[in-house]
Design an enzyme around this catalytic site. Structure first.
Site, PDB file in Angstrom:
ATOM      1  CE1 TYR A 129      -3.695  -3.115   5.106  1.00 14.84           C
ATOM      2  CE2 TYR A 129      -2.930  -1.095   4.078  1.00 14.84           C
ATOM      3  CZ  TYR A 129      -3.494  -2.351   3.976  1.00 14.84           C
ATOM      4  OH  TYR A 129      -3.862  -2.823   2.745  1.00 14.84           O
ATOM      5  CB  SER A 181      -0.842  -0.004   1.265  1.00 14.42           C
ATOM      6  OG  SER A 181      -1.371   1.287   1.511  1.00 14.42           O
ATOM      7  CB  SER A 182       0.465   4.649  -1.375  1.00 14.54           C
ATOM      8  OG  SER A 182      -0.810   4.942  -0.854  1.00 14.54           O
ATOM      9  CB  CYS A 183      -0.325   3.812   4.145  1.00 10.57           C
ATOM     10  SG  CYS A 183      -0.562   2.093   4.531  1.00 10.57           S
ATOM     11  CG  HIS A 191     -10.432   2.992   1.614  1.00 14.89           C
ATOM     12  ND1 HIS A 191     -10.570   1.626   1.605  1.00 14.89           N
ATOM     13  CD2 HIS A 191      -9.210   3.238   2.140  1.00 14.89           C
ATOM     14  CE1 HIS A 191      -9.471   1.074   2.094  1.00 14.89           C
ATOM     15  NE2 HIS A 191      -8.624   2.024   2.432  1.00 14.89           N
TER      16      HIS A 191
END
Ligand code: GFB
Length: 318
Positions: free
Chosen positions: A142, A113-115, A185
């Protein structure tokens, strides 16, 4: 463009997490490749259990695995269920990656994920931004699990020679999304809220935060296409960003969704709710350099997501 080095036609391909939005899109995309698609239901296999996962993998012997199974959610779910987000995701990825090594899976693709990138990483974020700064607090749990997963793929490539790769998608949306407002989301949340407001003639819809954070959105069918591209062509240790390449503010996305849904009322910003990261735009130069780019523009993709919502809202989370 990178040549195909691992054609999926004729292979046994396991999509872990096929009931999720990403897994569902992958199944749709894989149906065009001539592979045999393997799936498992949660009742049949709990991926957080190591012995069950290893037994299932030993019995089914897939040639390739997409790790699209995960405990996922929007900013509220991430922030309020940290134990689940960290434990479930660490267990699912560790069990699948280790079982894949044991049974000799030829190729595995892990989804991050981009996080994973620091909260204040320079924008757009290149693959090299990983572990250069502190994470966004609302989704650090996460993010840490996803960083561990991508490092596990890299470590298994170095130590055991496993052809395991990883892709880091930006914020996703599309058919099969979660519309439960506690877990969703922003895009599905605003579609559901605005559709309800339209049908009940409500005067306003609540938008969390200030509306100023910027987000990049990719349609899940574009993601699935990129994942098949990488599975067939890419075999290196470094992870690869998958994004659209441009972002917009939450206020802008809210206005666009209002237009798609036909909601004409006011948008009220609940500024006591968290904004999360100020911006997380992926640098997609690497993937574009390999020869892939996305196709589905946001307006068209939102119309597609809204159509799916209207057809499935009686049972939104199945
Ligand atoms: O999509 P979202 O929940 O996740 O929120 P993140 C994006 C932005 O939309 C935040 C705002 O600034 C929210 O405050 N927002 C406005 C809303 N109204 C709403 C609403 O009704 N619902 C939701 N959910 N948001 C996630 C991570 O962060 O990004 C995950 O928590 C994952 O771990 C995912 O990495 C890609 O973009 O902030």
């Amino acid at each position: 463009m990178l040549p195909v080095v691992f054609p999926l036609a004729g292979q046994r391909v396991y999509v872990a997490g096929h009931r999720g939005m990403v897994g569902g899109a992958l199944v749709r995309r894989l149906e065009q490749t001539g592979c045999t698609i393997l799936t498992s239901t949660h009742a049949e296999l709990d991926l957080t259990r190591q012995a069950e996962t290893e037994a299932w993998m030993a019995a089914k012997k897939p040639d390739a695995v997409f790790v699209a199974a995960a405990t996922v959610g929007g900013i509220l779910a991430n922030d309020t269920r940290p134990g689940e987000f960290l434990y479930d995701n660490m267990m699912i990825e560790a069990n699948l990656i280790e079982a894949a090594r044991r049974v000799g899976v030829k190729k595995l693709l892990f989804l991050g994920s981009s996080c994973i990138y620091p909260r204040l990483a320079p924008q757009p974020m290149t693959e090299e931004a990983l572990l250069t700064g502190a994470l966004e607090p609302t989704n650090q749990w996460y993010a840490i699990a996803k960083i561990a997963g991508l490092k596990l793929c890299a470590a298994y490539r170095r130590q055991y020679g496993c052809d395991f790769i990883s892709a880091q998608p930006t914020n996703l949306y599309g058919p099969g999304d979660t519309y439960d407002l506690q877990a969703s989301h922003v895009i599905p949340a605003l579609i559901a809220k605005m559709d309800r407001a339209k049908t009940t003639n409500a005067a306003e819809v609540e938008i969390w935060g200030t509306g100023t954070p910027k987000r990049e959105f990719l349609h899940v069918d574009d993601l699935a296409d990129a994942l098949v591209f990488l599975m067939e062509r890419y075999s290196e240790e470094s992870h690869v960003n998958v994004g659209w390449g441009e972002d917009l503010t939450i206020a802008e996305v809210a206005a666009t969704i209002a237009d798609v849904v036909g909601f004409k009322g006011a948008l009220r910003y609940a500024t006591e709710k968290p904004d999360g990261a100020p911006q997380k735009l992926l640098d997609t130069a690497k993937l574009q350099g390999l020869g892939w780019k996305p196709n589905i523009r946001l307006r068209q993709g939102l119309a597609d997501a809204y159509r799916w919502f209207k057809e499935n809202q009686a049972e939104p989370n199945t």
